[in-house]
Design a protein around this motif. Structure first.
Motif, short mmCIF file in Angstrom:
data_model
loop_
_atom_site.label_atom_id
_atom_site.label_comp_id
_atom_site.label_asym_id
_atom_site.label_seq_id
_atom_site.Cartn_x
_atom_site.Cartn_y
_atom_site.Cartn_z
N PRO A 1 0.79 -1.23 0.00
CA PRO A 1 0.00 0.00 0.00
C PRO A 1 0.82 1.28 0.00
O PRO A 1 0.43 2.28 -0.61
CB PRO A 1 -0.85 -0.13 1.27
N ALA A 2 1.96 1.29 0.69
CA ALA A 2 2.77 2.50 0.75
C ALA A 2 3.31 2.88 -0.64
O ALA A 2 3.66 4.03 -0.87
CB ALA A 2 3.93 2.31 1.73
N ARG A 3 3.38 1.89 -1.57
CA ARG A 3 3.90 2.16 -2.91
C ARG A 3 2.81 2.03 -3.97
O ARG A 3 3.09 1.97 -5.16
CB ARG A 3 5.05 1.20 -3.23
N PHE A 4 1.56 1.98 -3.54
CA PHE A 4 0.45 1.78 -4.46
C PHE A 4 0.33 2.98 -5.41
O PHE A 4 0.39 4.13 -4.99
CB PHE A 4 -0.85 1.61 -3.68
N SER A 5 0.15 2.69 -6.68
CA SER A 5 -0.03 3.72 -7.71
C SER A 5 -1.29 3.40 -8.50
O SER A 5 -1.44 2.29 -9.01
CB SER A 5 1.19 3.75 -8.63
N ALA B 1 -6.57 -3.73 0.90
CA ALA B 1 -6.80 -2.29 1.02
C ALA B 1 -7.03 -1.84 2.46
O ALA B 1 -7.10 -0.64 2.74
CB ALA B 1 -7.98 -1.87 0.16
N LEU B 2 -7.18 -2.80 3.38
CA LEU B 2 -7.36 -2.46 4.79
C LEU B 2 -6.04 -2.13 5.49
O LEU B 2 -6.04 -1.74 6.66
CB LEU B 2 -8.04 -3.62 5.52
N ASP B 3 -4.93 -2.29 4.80
CA ASP B 3 -3.64 -1.96 5.38
C ASP B 3 -3.62 -0.51 5.86
O ASP B 3 -4.10 0.40 5.16
CB ASP B 3 -2.53 -2.17 4.34
N PRO B 4 -3.11 -0.23 7.06
CA PRO B 4 -3.09 1.14 7.60
C PRO B 4 -2.40 2.15 6.69
O PRO B 4 -2.70 3.35 6.76
CB PRO B 4 -2.34 0.98 8.93
N ASP B 5 -1.49 1.69 5.86
CA ASP B 5 -0.76 2.60 4.97
C ASP B 5 -1.55 2.95 3.71
O ASP B 5 -1.13 3.81 2.93
CB ASP B 5 0.57 1.98 4.54
N MET B 6 -2.70 2.29 3.50
CA MET B 6 -3.46 2.52 2.28
C MET B 6 -4.33 3.76 2.42
O MET B 6 -5.08 3.91 3.39
CB MET B 6 -4.34 1.30 1.97
N ASP B 7 -4.27 4.65 1.45
CA ASP B 7 -5.11 5.85 1.40
C ASP B 7 -6.44 5.44 0.76
O ASP B 7 -6.51 5.12 -0.43
CB ASP B 7 -4.41 6.93 0.56
N LEU B 8 -7.52 5.45 1.54
CA LEU B 8 -8.81 4.97 1.03
C LEU B 8 -9.40 5.90 -0.02
O LEU B 8 -10.12 5.45 -0.91
CB LEU B 8 -9.79 4.77 2.19
N GLN C 1 -7.60 7.32 -2.25
CA GLN C 1 -6.89 6.88 -3.44
C GLN C 1 -7.50 5.59 -3.98
O GLN C 1 -7.58 5.39 -5.19
CB GLN C 1 -5.41 6.66 -3.09
N LEU C 2 -7.95 4.73 -3.08
CA LEU C 2 -8.60 3.49 -3.50
C LEU C 2 -9.89 3.77 -4.27
O LEU C 2 -10.17 3.14 -5.29
CB LEU C 2 -8.90 2.62 -2.27
N VAL C 3 -10.68 4.73 -3.79
CA VAL C 3 -11.91 5.10 -4.48
C VAL C 3 -11.59 5.62 -5.88
O VAL C 3 -12.25 5.26 -6.87
CB VAL C 3 -12.69 6.17 -3.69
N THR C 4 -10.55 6.45 -5.99
CA THR C 4 -10.12 6.96 -7.29
C THR C 4 -9.71 5.82 -8.21
O THR C 4 -10.07 5.77 -9.39
CB THR C 4 -8.94 7.93 -7.12
N TYR C 5 -8.98 4.86 -7.67
CA TYR C 5 -8.53 3.70 -8.44
C TYR C 5 -9.72 2.90 -8.97
O TYR C 5 -9.78 2.57 -10.16
CB TYR C 5 -7.64 2.82 -7.56
N GLU C 6 -10.68 2.60 -8.09
CA GLU C 6 -11.84 1.80 -8.51
C GLU C 6 -12.65 2.55 -9.57
O GLU C 6 -13.19 1.95 -10.50
CB GLU C 6 -12.72 1.47 -7.30
N HIS C 7 -12.75 3.86 -9.42
CA HIS C 7 -13.50 4.66 -10.38
C HIS C 7 -12.85 4.62 -11.76
O HIS C 7 -13.52 4.47 -12.78
CB HIS C 7 -13.60 6.11 -9.89
N LYS C 8 -11.52 4.72 -11.80
CA LYS C 8 -10.81 4.71 -13.08
C LYS C 8 -10.71 3.31 -13.66
O LYS C 8 -10.70 3.14 -14.89
CB LYS C 8 -9.41 5.31 -12.90
#
Length: 254
Positions: A61-65, A97-104, A106-113
Motif C-alpha cells: 500500500p505504501a507504494r500503491f499507484s 486495502a485495509l492496510d493502515p498505509d493505504m489511502d482509502l 486513493q482506493l476510491v479513485t482507483y476503482e472509479h478509473k
C-alpha cells in the motif's frame, strides 16, 4: 458465488484470474473451485486459470499507484487476447486495502478509473469487499463507483448513496419496506432540493414503495428537482400514483 463465477468462465473458454489471500494454498483454491465444476487444476496447468496472491498483484500500500495498478490489469487483458482467449474474467479479494498505509480516497479513485477497462463486454471483474471488515461508509462509496453489486440474496434490497443521490437494486416489497423508506428519507434529507433516484436495477417495486416516493417528492420545496431513472413499468406505476402532478419530478426511462 466466486467459485461458480470462475468455473463458468473456464467452461466458456475464457482466461480466468483469481487474486486471493496469500494464506490460501493452491490446493484450497482448487478444492473450492472443484465444488462448482470440473477439476480446476488442469486449467491452471494449461495456463487458462491464473492464480495470484494479493501481495504479488498489488504493490504494498505504501507504494500503491493508481495508474500503475491499472496498467497491471491492462497487461492481463492484453495477454488474454494475445493467447487468443475470448475474454478475461477476474475476481479479486480487496482485503489488502485495509492496510493502515493505504489511502482509502486513493482506493476510491482507483476503482472509479479501473471500470473504464471493463467497458469491453469480453472483460469482467468482481471486487470482493468483506462487509464485516470494511466500514458501511466505505462500502457505500464503493457501491457508488461500481456499475453493479451482487445482492446478499433473492428478495433483498441494496441501497447505495452516490454523489448525486440514491441507487437501489433488488426488490421493494413488504419485507424490505422499512429499509427502503428509511433510505429514501435519509436521501431526501441529505440532498435537499436536488436528488437523483436510480430505480433501474430494482426487479420489483410495489405500490406502497412507489407511493412513498410520491409523498416525499411532493414535500420537496418548489424549484427543486427530483430525477428518477426507471423502467417503463415503474414509470407507469409512478404516473398512476400522481407523478405528473409534481412539476419538479422528472422520469427518465432506461
Amino acid at each position: 458465488m466466486l467459485a461458480a463465477y470462475s468455473q463458468w468462465g473456464l467452461a466458456k473458454g475464457e482466461k480466468v484470474l483469481v487474486v486471493t489471500d496469500p494464506d490460501l494454498s493452491k490446493g484450497e483454491i482448487f478444492a473450492r473451485l472443484d465444488s462448482y465444476g470440473p477439476p480446476a487444476e488442469p486449467a491452471w496447468e494449461r495456463g487458462q486459470l491464473n492464480i495470484e496472491s494479493t501481495e504479488s498483484m498489488y504493490l504494498p500500500p505504501a507504494r500503491f499507484s493508481v495508474e500503475g495498478q491499472i496498467q497491471r490489469y491492462r497487461e492481463q487483458i492484453e495477454l488474454s487476447y494475445r493467447q487468443e482467449y475470448p475474454g478475461l474474467r477476474a475476481c479479486a479479494d480487496m482485503a489488502w486495502a485495509l492496510d493502515p498505509d493505504m489511502d482509502l480516497d486513493q482506493l476510491v479513485t482507483y476503482e472509479h478509473k479501473l471500470k473504464v477497462l471493463f467497458t469491453d463486454p469480453r472483460c469482467s471483474v468482481i471486487c470482493c469487499y468483506d462487509r464485516k471488515r470494511f466500514s458501511r461508509e466505505m462500502l457505500d462509496r464503493m457501491d457508488g463507483v461500481h456499475p453493479m453489486a451482487v445482492l446478499e440474496g433473492i428478495g433483498s434490497l441494496d441501497i447505495a448513496y452516490t454523489d448525486s443521490g440514491l441507487k437501489l437494486a433488488g426488490e421493494v416489497d413488504l419485507s424490505t419496506r422499512e429499509q427502503f423508506i428509511g433510505g429514501l428519507e435519509q436521501a431526501f434529507a441529505r440532498f435537499g432540493d436536488r436528488l437523483l433516484l436510480d430505480l433501474a436495477d430494482l426487479s420489483f417495486l410495489d405500490a406502497h414503495g412507489a407511493g412513498a416516493i410520491i409523498r416525499l417528492a411532493a414535500e420537496m420545496p418548489p424549484g427543486g428537482r427530483l430525477e428518477i431513472r426507471c423502467s417503463t413499468r415503474q414509470a407507469y406505476v409512478l404516473r398512476i400514483l400522481g407523478a405528473e402532478s409534481i412539476p419538479w419530478m422528472v422520469l427518465t426511462k432506461v
